[in-house]
Write a protein that holds these residues in place. Sequence first.
Motif, PDB file in Angstrom:
ATOM      1  N   UNK A  85      34.771   3.020 -40.027  1.00 52.42           N
ATOM      2  CA  UNK A  85      33.536   2.685 -39.323  1.00 52.42           C
ATOM      3  C   UNK A  85      32.401   3.654 -39.647  1.00 52.42           C
ATOM      4  N   UNK A  86      32.726   4.936 -39.694  1.00 56.83           N
ATOM      5  CA  UNK A  86      31.679   5.940 -39.889  1.00 56.83           C
ATOM      6  C   UNK A  86      31.037   5.852 -41.280  1.00 56.83           C
ATOM      7  N   UNK A  87      31.795   5.705 -42.381  1.00 56.11           N
ATOM      8  CA  UNK A  87      31.137   5.498 -43.677  1.00 56.11           C
ATOM      9  C   UNK A  87      30.337   4.190 -43.730  1.00 56.11           C
ATOM     10  N   UNK A  88      30.837   3.142 -43.057  1.00 57.18           N
ATOM     11  CA  UNK A  88      30.074   1.890 -43.006  1.00 57.18           C
ATOM     12  C   UNK A  88      28.726   2.113 -42.344  1.00 57.18           C
ATOM     13  N   UNK A  89      28.729   2.883 -41.266  1.00 55.77           N
ATOM     14  CA  UNK A  89      27.479   3.198 -40.575  1.00 55.77           C
ATOM     15  C   UNK A  89      26.563   4.027 -41.469  1.00 55.77           C
ATOM     16  N   UNK A  90      27.124   5.037 -42.132  1.00 52.97           N
ATOM     17  CA  UNK A  90      26.330   5.886 -43.017  1.00 52.97           C
ATOM     18  C   UNK A  90      25.765   5.085 -44.188  1.00 52.97           C
ATOM     19  N   UNK A  91      26.565   4.159 -44.727  1.00 58.16           N
ATOM     20  CA  UNK A  91      26.092   3.313 -45.822  1.00 58.16           C
ATOM     21  C   UNK A  91      24.919   2.446 -45.402  1.00 58.16           C
ATOM     22  N   UNK A  92      24.962   1.933 -44.183  1.00 62.27           N
ATOM     23  CA  UNK A  92      23.865   1.104 -43.677  1.00 62.27           C
ATOM     24  C   UNK A  92      22.584   1.922 -43.552  1.00 62.27           C
ATOM     25  N   UNK A  93      22.708   3.145 -43.064  1.00 55.75           N
ATOM     26  CA  UNK A  93      21.537   4.026 -42.968  1.00 55.75           C
ATOM     27  C   UNK A  93      20.994   4.341 -44.359  1.00 55.75           C
ATOM     28  N   UNK A 143      28.950   0.138 -47.150  1.00 58.31           N
ATOM     29  CA  UNK A 143      28.822  -0.537 -45.861  1.00 58.31           C
ATOM     30  C   UNK A 143      29.646  -1.818 -45.808  1.00 58.31           C
ATOM     31  N   UNK A 144      29.574  -2.620 -46.874  1.00 61.91           N
ATOM     32  CA  UNK A 144      30.315  -3.883 -46.886  1.00 61.91           C
ATOM     33  C   UNK A 144      31.822  -3.658 -46.994  1.00 61.91           C
ATOM     34  N   UNK A 145      32.224  -2.751 -47.877  1.00 65.39           N
ATOM     35  CA  UNK A 145      33.653  -2.504 -48.067  1.00 65.39           C
ATOM     36  C   UNK A 145      34.272  -1.889 -46.816  1.00 65.39           C
ATOM     37  N   UNK A 146      33.724  -0.775 -46.372  1.00 65.53           N
ATOM     38  CA  UNK A 146      34.303  -0.078 -45.219  1.00 65.53           C
ATOM     39  C   UNK A 146      34.114  -0.868 -43.933  1.00 65.53           C
ATOM     40  N   UNK A 147      32.973  -1.542 -43.789  1.00 70.09           N
ATOM     41  CA  UNK A 147      32.727  -2.306 -42.570  1.00 70.09           C
ATOM     42  C   UNK A 147      33.722  -3.432 -42.380  1.00 70.09           C
ATOM     43  N   UNK A 148      33.976  -4.199 -43.431  1.00 74.42           N
ATOM     44  CA  UNK A 148      34.914  -5.320 -43.309  1.00 74.42           C
ATOM     45  C   UNK A 148      36.357  -4.838 -43.187  1.00 74.42           C
ATOM     46  N   UNK A 149      36.703  -3.747 -43.862  1.00 83.04           N
ATOM     47  CA  UNK A 149      38.036  -3.175 -43.684  1.00 83.04           C
ATOM     48  C   UNK A 149      38.210  -2.648 -42.259  1.00 83.04           C
ATOM     49  N   UNK A 150      37.165  -2.032 -41.718  1.00 83.55           N
ATOM     50  CA  UNK A 150      37.232  -1.499 -40.355  1.00 83.55           C
ATOM     51  C   UNK A 150      37.441  -2.602 -39.330  1.00 83.55           C
ATOM     52  N   UNK A 151      36.765  -3.725 -39.515  1.00 83.56           N
ATOM     53  CA  UNK A 151      36.925  -4.852 -38.592  1.00 83.56           C
ATOM     54  C   UNK A 151      38.363  -5.355 -38.619  1.00 83.56           C
ATOM     55  N   UNK A 152      38.939  -5.436 -39.817  1.00 85.30           N
ATOM     56  CA  UNK A 152      40.313  -5.919 -39.942  1.00 85.30           C
ATOM     57  C   UNK A 152      41.297  -5.014 -39.214  1.00 85.30           C
ATOM     58  N   UNK A 153      41.030  -3.707 -39.199  1.00 84.07           N
ATOM     59  CA  UNK A 153      41.932  -2.756 -38.534  1.00 84.07           C
ATOM     60  C   UNK A 153      41.607  -2.648 -37.047  1.00 84.07           C
TER      61      UNK A 153
END
Length: 226
Positions: free
Chosen positions: A113-121, A142-152
Amino acid sequence: MTTQPSATPPTPHRRHVAARVGGLVWSTSAVQTAVVSAVASARVHSLDLARDMVSTLGAADCGTVRGRWTCSPMSTTVNLSWALAGLGVGAGALLVRPLLRAGRRRSLAVALMLPAAAGTVLVAANPYDVRPVPHYAGAFVALLCGNLAVAVMGSLLSDTGALPRWWGRCGRAVGCLGLTAGACFGVGLKAHAFQGGFERIAIWPLVLWVLASGLRLAFHRPRHPA
């Protein structure tokens, strides 16, 4: 010699309160992103949702992209909205974390989640027409980590009782859809007539999941009184 008392772990009540606040942060972030993006899209002349990338909304300057004139009058507002969304996702994950069952899956979910957030910024701070390399790097993370985070994260939220049991399956489905669409977007970048469509499929189910999860968390009550 007196010893200092150790830090007291958060009580169940505090964990649930923090999770409700985190859910509110998630839902607010998602709503403001959706509203700003919708208004900005309506103000872009002849925006093609299938062809034009989402990044077009945040382009700093007007110009010709792929032979088509594009100009986003609300680009500054859009980039600010994306930055707030990234901060909201990261802050919400940290607030929700104490409610989740401790273990490797929780650590993995937050670590994604945190890298996804940082990527969006990073995307928001670097419009693609000004600084394309950090922009696309941020979008990839953001896309890679965000979608993986949702799955977990989906199954972890289900385990708390704050969300229904099927929420985990929903999270995995959204994550798989986003990763597939993101791969199609990345492979055919700048070469496919449906590039904007692939990118939106990779992004918006993820945003809607964050919104729905945030609302459920914001209004949930513990199964047993603390």
